[in-house]
Structure formats: structure tokens, C-alpha cells
Write a protein that holds these residues in place. Structure first.
Motif, PDB file in Angstrom:
ATOM      1  N   HIS A  79      -4.757 -11.985  -4.317  1.00  0.00           N
ATOM      2  CA  HIS A  79      -5.964 -11.168  -4.325  1.00  0.00           C
ATOM      3  C   HIS A  79      -6.882 -11.535  -3.162  1.00  0.00           C
ATOM      4  N   ILE A 107     -10.113  -6.877  -5.878  1.00  0.00           N
ATOM      5  CA  ILE A 107     -10.948  -7.723  -6.733  1.00  0.00           C
ATOM      6  C   ILE A 107     -10.228  -7.910  -8.057  1.00  0.00           C
ATOM      7  N   TYR A 108     -10.002  -9.154  -8.435  1.00  0.00           N
ATOM      8  CA  TYR A 108      -9.317  -9.503  -9.684  1.00  0.00           C
ATOM      9  C   TYR A 108     -10.287 -10.253 -10.590  1.00  0.00           C
ATOM     10  N   ILE A 117     -19.364  -4.319 -10.028  1.00  0.00           N
ATOM     11  CA  ILE A 117     -18.692  -4.053  -8.756  1.00  0.00           C
ATOM     12  C   ILE A 117     -19.067  -2.643  -8.341  1.00  0.00           C
ATOM     13  N   ILE A 129      -9.102  -2.634  -8.218  1.00  0.00           N
ATOM     14  CA  ILE A 129      -9.835  -3.543  -9.100  1.00  0.00           C
ATOM     15  C   ILE A 129      -9.002  -3.750 -10.352  1.00  0.00           C
ATOM     16  N   ASN A 130      -8.827  -5.006 -10.755  1.00  0.00           N
ATOM     17  CA  ASN A 130      -8.024  -5.342 -11.927  1.00  0.00           C
ATOM     18  C   ASN A 130      -8.833  -6.250 -12.835  1.00  0.00           C
ATOM     19  N   SER A 131      -9.160  -5.769 -14.036  1.00  0.00           N
ATOM     20  CA  SER A 131      -9.929  -6.535 -15.016  1.00  0.00           C
ATOM     21  C   SER A 131      -9.018  -6.941 -16.164  1.00  0.00           C
ATOM     22  N   VAL A 139     -17.989  -0.817 -13.141  1.00  0.00           N
ATOM     23  CA  VAL A 139     -17.379  -0.486 -11.853  1.00  0.00           C
ATOM     24  C   VAL A 139     -17.869   0.907 -11.472  1.00  0.00           C
ATOM     25  N   ASN A 142     -17.463   3.230  -6.117  1.00  0.00           N
ATOM     26  CA  ASN A 142     -16.515   2.683  -5.156  1.00  0.00           C
ATOM     27  C   ASN A 142     -15.572   3.789  -4.668  1.00  0.00           C
ATOM     28  N   ILE A 157      -7.830   1.568 -10.437  1.00  0.00           N
ATOM     29  CA  ILE A 157      -8.544   0.628 -11.304  1.00  0.00           C
ATOM     30  C   ILE A 157      -7.691   0.373 -12.530  1.00  0.00           C
TER      31      ILE A 157
END
Length: 326
Positions: A79, A107-108, A117, A129-131, A139, A142, A157
Motif C-alpha cells: 500500500h 489507502i489501506y 478520507i 481505498i480498502n477498509s 470517504v 475522491n 472502494i
């Protein structure tokens, strides 16, 4: 370092170093405190870095999202930002070129809470983006794109085992999923998700979750638009209990605009279904409420028949005209 950034509620630092990751790591581990703001200038941009680890409560702000660029240098290098703290904001960056063939993210997030974010650009990140297992994530605003014909962006996402709000983002030309949520309580609203050039693109939104709301989104040119349970190509694909799909526009889906599978008590109301090969389909979905949707292939008299596996559902009050959404 490089001067003090004044902020009435916190201290801060100005960064203009060629190795932004080294300086960020140094400041966050040794000099920064919870609540600090770290401001990154763009004069030495692009910064060629990856695995910038953040575990303190910080606001990390780039000078200009178009010119403050962090390049992950491609390959399977992990990442760009890896977030493991709480109460963190990230804004004002272009994050590009991470994970040529893997599943690394711009972004992790892992085991975090209260993360915001916003107002960033993601180009050719395998996942924008990974949550994972994170709570109270926001989020918004973006822009996520493949950026080129050599597309590395598989997912816009992704969220699993989290609570998340995904709002006002634009996601273009991803290879697999615009937005994918699993075991996540989420609000997905007012996003634009488009597939302009990727022939293998499959899902606009895939939701394998419960008590989630998908509303006000514009989804176009996918194999499927919205899918509840991601098992085939859809614009929106839904799986779970007590999900709400309200006020979306789903158009030009190659297979299904909306696909619902293994779901219970789903509400589908006031959506626009336009120019899809099949507007909606369901299998093993029970107590689905279809009401007041616009169907461009409705005959204009009586209910709209929604064909499913071995039985039909009905929208008894189809709209005469498409809704103005967004």
C-alpha cells in the motif's frame, strides 16, 4: 520541520522533502503527538514512496491534490498509506501506481475508527481505498480512475466488516468493482460510477451486507449496475437483510441493472432503470418491495413485471417519467 504550521487546535509540520515517507515516519514516531497536522508541500513532488505507516491521530494534508503526488512505483510493493490509528484525516493528494498485479491499496485501513478520507485522486491503484474491520469511516469527494489503457485499478472502494459512509465520489474504468462492501453497515450515496473503456468491468456496486442504504448514485455502462451478492455481472448487486435501494439511476448494463440474490426485506423505490439489457432480476429473494421506479421498457399500463427465478415480483406504481437524481 521546514517551519511550523499554525493551527488553533493542534501543532503541525511542513514537509517538502524528497523522501516524504521517511520524514513522515520520523515525525509520526518521534516528534508528532495526537492531534497534530502534517502539511505536505508539492515542490519536490512526485514523491516515490510506499508503505507510509500511520498509527497516530493526525491530519495529513497535501498542498494541492493535483500536484502533491505520491507514486508507489508500480510492482507489488504494498500500500501507499497503511492506516492503523484512530482519528485520522487524509486529503489533498494524488496517489498513483501501486500494486501492478496484486491487491494493494492507495489507502489501506485496518482496525481503525474515525477516519476521514476526502478530496484525493487515485490513479492506477489496484484498490483505491480498502477498509478492513474499521468503524466510523467517511470517504467522500475522491476521484478514482485507471488513468490509462494499462489499467491496474481492480476496485474503487472496498469495505469488509466495517461501518462506512461512501459519498460524492467519482469512480471510472475499474476492472472489477466500483464499490464492494461485505459484512459492512454502509451508506453509499451520490456517487458517480462509470465504465467507459474496460470491457471486462463487472459490477458498479456489489453489496453483501445488511441494513445498508444505496441511494442517489449514477451507475452506467457496467455489465451489472447494482448487485446484492456479487456472483455475476451487475450494475448493483445486493445480498443481505433490510437493504434499501432508493433514487439511483442505473443505465446501459450489459446483463442486469439490479441483481438481488439470497436477500430478505429489500426496498427498491424511485430508481431509474434506463437502457439495460435486463433492468432487474432476483433469485432466492423474499419480501422485496418494488415501488414507484421508472422502467424505460414498461408498457405504460398496469404493473411492471419483474421476472425472477421461478416467480415474478411486481412494481404496482411504476413512474411515468424518469426522476431527476443528483
Amino acid at each position: 520541520i521546514g517551519g511550523e504550521f499554525t493551527n488553533p487546535n493542534s501543532s503541525g509540520y511542513l514537509l517538502s522533502y524528497e523522501s516524504v515517507a521517511h520524514e513522515l515516519d520520523w515525525e509520526m514516531y518521534y516528534n508528532s503527538s495526537d492531534g497534530d497536522m502534517v502539511f505536505v508541500f508539492d515542490y519536490s513532488s512526485p514523491y516515490y514512496e510506499y508503505m507510509i505507516f500511520i498509527n497516530k491521530s493526525l491530519s495529513l494534508i497535501g498542498e494541492d491534490k493535483h500536484t502533491t503526488i505520491i507514486d508507489g512505483m508500480g510492482g507489488d510493493r504494498n500500500h501507499i498509506f497503511s492506516i492503523h490509528g484512530d482519528n485520522i484525516q487524509i486529503s489533498g493528494f494524488t496517489l498513483r501506481n501501486c500494486s501492478k498485479d496484486g491487491l494493494d491499496a492507495g489507502i489501506y485501513l485496518h482496525l481503525t475508527s474515525q477516519i476521514h478520507i476526502y478530496d484525493n485522486i487515485f490513479i492506477n491503484t489496484s484498490i483505491g481505498i480498502n477498509s478492513m474491520a474499521s468503524q466510523n469511516i467517511i470517504v467522500n469527494d475522491n476521484y478514482i480512475t485507471s488513468g490509462s489503457a494499462n489499467n491496474r485499478t481492480r476496485f474503487g472502494i472496498v469495505s469488509a466488516f466495517s461501518t462506512i459512509t461512501i459519498r460524492n465520489n467519482t469512480i471510472e474504468n475499474v476492472r472489477a468493482f466500483g464499490i464492494s462492501v461485505q459484512s459492512t453497515r454502509c451508506l453509499i450515496e451520490n456517487n458517480v460510477i462509470l465504465n467507459g473503456t474496460q470491457p471486462n468491468n463487472q459490477w458498479g456496486i456489489a453489496c453483501s451486507s445488511s441494513a445498508s442504504t444505496i441511494r442517489g448514485n449514477f451507475i452506467a455502462n457496467f455489465t451489472r449496475g447494482i448487485a446484492l451478492e456479487a456472483t455475476d455481472y451487475s450494475g448493483i448487486h445486493i445480498y443481505g437483510i433490510f437493504n434499501n435501494i432508493h433514487g439511483n439511476t442505473i443505465s446501459n448494463a450489459i446483463h442486469y441493472g439490479l441483481f438481488i440474490s439470497k436477500s430478505l426485506i429489500t426496498s427498491v423505490m424511485e430508481n431509474n432503470f434506463i437502457n439495460n439489457v435486463c433492468d432487474a432480476y432476483f433469485i432466492r429473494a423474499f419480501f422485496t418491495r418494488w415501488d414507484s421506479n421508472y422502467w424505460d421498457d414498461w408498457g405504460g399500463d398496469g404493473p411492471m413485471i419483474i421476472e425472477g427465478y421461478r416467480r415474478n415480483n411486481y412494481d404496482w406504481h411504476p413512474a411515468q417519467e424518469p426522476y431527476e437524481i443528483g
